[in-house]
Design an enzyme around this catalytic site. Structure first.
Site, PDB file in Angstrom:
ATOM      1  N   SER A  84       0.843  -1.101  -0.079  1.00 18.49           N
ATOM      2  CA  SER A  84      -0.064  -0.140   0.199  1.00 18.49           C
ATOM      3  C   SER A  84       0.876   1.097   0.199  1.00 18.49           C
ATOM      4  O   SER A  84       1.994   1.041   0.184  1.00 18.49           O
ATOM      5  CB  SER A  84      -0.852  -0.039   1.399  1.00 18.49           C
ATOM      6  OG  SER A  84      -1.780   0.967   1.054  1.00 18.49           O
ATOM      7  N   ASP A  85       0.302   2.383  -0.578  1.00 16.63           N
ATOM      8  CA  ASP A  85       1.115   3.498  -0.684  1.00 16.63           C
ATOM      9  C   ASP A  85       0.029   4.677  -0.505  1.00 16.63           C
ATOM     10  O   ASP A  85      -0.979   4.652  -1.040  1.00 16.63           O
ATOM     11  CB  ASP A  85       1.911   3.769  -1.819  1.00 16.63           C
ATOM     12  CG  ASP A  85       3.081   4.984  -1.567  1.00 16.63           C
ATOM     13  OD1 ASP A  85       3.788   4.613  -0.817  1.00 16.63           O
ATOM     14  OD2 ASP A  85       2.553   5.993  -2.026  1.00 16.63           O
TER      15      ASP A  85
END
Length: 215
Positions: A84-85
């Site tokens: 995730s980012d």
């Protein structure tokens, strides 16, 4: 790259057929994933987070989320890996983690009175099964017209230097905001759990089972 055991006790775990790994060094994402009460491990991906020339914030978040998941999956091909980012999007310009007090001040001065879109991407990869999918959650946030004193007081109290856009909404950062508009409430904190549930279920992870077992 060695995964770190999750905080669930051995008695609460059922050994899964396919391990679940959170590919992130973020304590916020780890805390969010714990809400699902399923066994998982944590491994930190080694990914260059430098934006590409002219790369838009949403595209940057998606690229990095997938790169993180792929990096960890390469070391654990039999696992289901979550990457995730999050990138703050101010008029198409990416704002990442400030890292320092001075940069956080500059970010919040730019964002005060403005509408910022927090682009949070999640990707799920399992090399052994050939599964790969991702999703992007866009959270529209309106910041109050903050004074310099309010910005300083917030930063001294919260020290959110590891948060995209310096906005730690699950803490005192909520006081910076005038409104939030989104369809995945946990996305602003750093991991959109509604989308994450959908993707890991498709990868074979069971949710809401008696002991958090996986297929």
């Amino acid at each position: 790259m060695n995964p770190v055991s999750d905080p669930l006790s051995t008695a609460e775990r059922t050994p899964p057929n396919r391990p679940l790994i959170l590919g992130s060094s973020s304590r916020y994402r780890r805390e969010l994933l714990q809400r699902l009460r399923i066994p998982f491990e944590v491994a930190s991906p080694d990914v260059d987070e430098t934006p590409g020339f002219g790369e838009l914030p949403g595209a940057l978040a998606e690229r990095l989320a997938l790169a993180k998941a792929r990096a960890v999956a390469a070391a654990f091909p039999g696992a289901v890996v979550i990457g995730s980012d999050q990138v703050a999007d101010l008029d198409g310009q990416p704002l990442g983690k400030p890292g320092t007090h001075e940069k956080a001040v500059a970010q919040l001065r730019r964002m005060r009175g403005q509408t910022v879109i927090f682009q949070t991407a999640v990707a799920v990869v399992c090399l052994e099964s050939g599964y790969e999918a991702q999703s992007l959650a866009a959270v529209k946030v309106k910041f109050r017209a903050l004074t310099d004193d309010e910005i300083e007081n917030y930063l001294r109290a919260e020290q959110p230097y590891d948060c995209a856009g310096s906005a730690k909404s699950e803490g005192l950062g909520i006081a910076l905001l005038e409104s939030i508009d989104n369809d995945d409430p946990t996305a602003l904190v750093g991991l959109p759990l509604i989308r994450t549930c959908r993707l890991i279920q498709a990868a074979g992870v069971k949710l809401l089972s008696p002991q958090g077992s996986q297929a």
